[in-house]
Each structure stands twice: as structure tokens, then as C-alpha cells.
Design a protein around this motif. Structure first.
Motif, PDB file in Angstrom:
ATOM      1  N   TYR A   3     -32.826   4.544  -0.662  1.00 40.31           N
ATOM      2  CA  TYR A   3     -33.005   5.742   0.153  1.00 40.31           C
ATOM      3  C   TYR A   3     -33.884   5.479   1.376  1.00 40.31           C
ATOM      4  O   TYR A   3     -33.570   5.937   2.473  1.00 40.31           O
ATOM      5  CB  TYR A   3     -33.607   6.877  -0.687  1.00 40.31           C
ATOM      6  N   ARG A   4     -34.965   4.759   1.207  1.00 41.84           N
ATOM      7  CA  ARG A   4     -35.885   4.515   2.334  1.00 41.84           C
ATOM      8  C   ARG A   4     -35.207   3.771   3.477  1.00 41.84           C
ATOM      9  O   ARG A   4     -35.449   4.063   4.645  1.00 41.84           O
ATOM     10  CB  ARG A   4     -37.109   3.746   1.862  1.00 41.84           C
ATOM     11  N   GLU A   5     -34.363   2.803   3.148  1.00 40.35           N
ATOM     12  CA  GLU A   5     -33.632   2.063   4.177  1.00 40.35           C
ATOM     13  C   GLU A   5     -32.661   2.989   4.905  1.00 40.35           C
ATOM     14  O   GLU A   5     -32.537   2.922   6.132  1.00 40.35           O
ATOM     15  CB  GLU A   5     -32.857   0.908   3.539  1.00 40.35           C
ATOM     16  N   ILE A   6     -31.996   3.844   4.144  1.00 44.94           N
ATOM     17  CA  ILE A   6     -31.050   4.792   4.734  1.00 44.94           C
ATOM     18  C   ILE A   6     -31.787   5.752   5.658  1.00 44.94           C
ATOM     19  O   ILE A   6     -31.340   6.029   6.776  1.00 44.94           O
ATOM     20  CB  ILE A   6     -30.314   5.564   3.615  1.00 44.94           C
ATOM     21  N   ALA A   7     -32.944   6.258   5.218  1.00 47.12           N
ATOM     22  CA  ALA A   7     -33.723   7.211   6.007  1.00 47.12           C
ATOM     23  C   ALA A   7     -34.138   6.602   7.349  1.00 47.12           C
ATOM     24  O   ALA A   7     -34.060   7.268   8.386  1.00 47.12           O
ATOM     25  CB  ALA A   7     -34.949   7.658   5.224  1.00 47.12           C
ATOM     26  N   LYS A   8     -34.568   5.355   7.346  1.00 51.75           N
ATOM     27  CA  LYS A   8     -34.969   4.684   8.594  1.00 51.75           C
ATOM     28  C   LYS A   8     -33.802   4.602   9.565  1.00 51.75           C
ATOM     29  O   LYS A   8     -33.942   4.868  10.756  1.00 51.75           O
ATOM     30  CB  LYS A   8     -35.495   3.279   8.303  1.00 51.75           C
ATOM     31  N   LYS A   9     -32.628   4.229   9.056  1.00 51.59           N
ATOM     32  CA  LYS A   9     -31.453   4.109   9.910  1.00 51.59           C
ATOM     33  C   LYS A   9     -31.010   5.464  10.458  1.00 51.59           C
ATOM     34  O   LYS A   9     -30.635   5.578  11.618  1.00 51.59           O
ATOM     35  CB  LYS A   9     -30.305   3.446   9.147  1.00 51.59           C
ATOM     36  N   LEU A  10     -31.071   6.490   9.617  1.00 50.26           N
ATOM     37  CA  LEU A  10     -30.669   7.818  10.073  1.00 50.26           C
ATOM     38  C   LEU A  10     -31.596   8.329  11.171  1.00 50.26           C
ATOM     39  O   LEU A  10     -31.143   8.954  12.135  1.00 50.26           O
ATOM     40  CB  LEU A  10     -30.632   8.797   8.901  1.00 50.26           C
ATOM     41  N   LYS A  11     -32.897   8.057  11.041  1.00 50.65           N
ATOM     42  CA  LYS A  11     -33.841   8.473  12.080  1.00 50.65           C
ATOM     43  C   LYS A  11     -33.532   7.780  13.396  1.00 50.65           C
ATOM     44  O   LYS A  11     -33.592   8.395  14.461  1.00 50.65           O
ATOM     45  CB  LYS A  11     -35.282   8.181  11.653  1.00 50.65           C
ATOM     46  N   LYS A  12     -33.185   6.496  13.345  1.00 54.68           N
ATOM     47  CA  LYS A  12     -32.838   5.754  14.557  1.00 54.68           C
ATOM     48  C   LYS A  12     -31.585   6.323  15.220  1.00 54.68           C
ATOM     49  O   LYS A  12     -31.425   6.227  16.430  1.00 54.68           O
ATOM     50  CB  LYS A  12     -32.630   4.271  14.239  1.00 54.68           C
TER      51      LYS A  12
END
Length: 70
Positions: A3-12
Motif C-alpha cells: 500500500y505505501r508504494e502505491i500511495a507514493k505513486k498515486l500522489k506523484k
């Protein structure tokens, strides 16, 4: 992918996390460009399945290739 990796990408990519009002294992994300909201499971250290992840990206109306390379 966790989830944390996905969240970082979505914010970008310009998506925003909607603040939680209660407990639970899912978090809601909003894409202002497409005006879409989707719930994403937050299972801590467990990876989301590829099919689940692709469906989330599709529901947010994002490009899969662009998401992979962020």
C-alpha cells in the motif's frame, strides 16, 4: 506491491487520499482530473494482487504504464 508504494505513486500522479472517518482496512483515494474515487486495501506488509492493482488504476482513470514508471 504494498500500500505505501502505491500511495507514493498515486500522489506523484496527482491523486489525493481522503481522510478516514472510521477504522477499517481500506483507504479512499480521489483523482481530481477524472473526479473518481476508489477504495484501496491497506494490508500493511502484504502485497496487493496485480489484478486488484490494475483494477484500482483503471477505476481512477490513470494510465497503467505511467503508474508503473513513477
Amino acid at each position: 506491491m504494498k500500500y505505501r508504494e502505491i500511495a507514493k505513486k498515486l500522489k506523484k500522479l496527482g491523486c489525493q487520499e481522503i481522510p478516514r472517518r472510521s477504522g477499517g482496512s481500506h483507504r479512499k483515494w480521489y483523482n481530481p482530473k477524472s473526479n473518481r474515487i476508489v477504495a484501496i486495501p491497506d494490508w500493511g506488509n502484504k502485497d496487493l494482487k496485480l489484478g486488484t492493482l490494475r483494477q484500482i488504476i483503471r477505476q481512477l482513470d490513470l494510465d497503467w504504464e505511467e503508474f508503473k514508471h513513477k
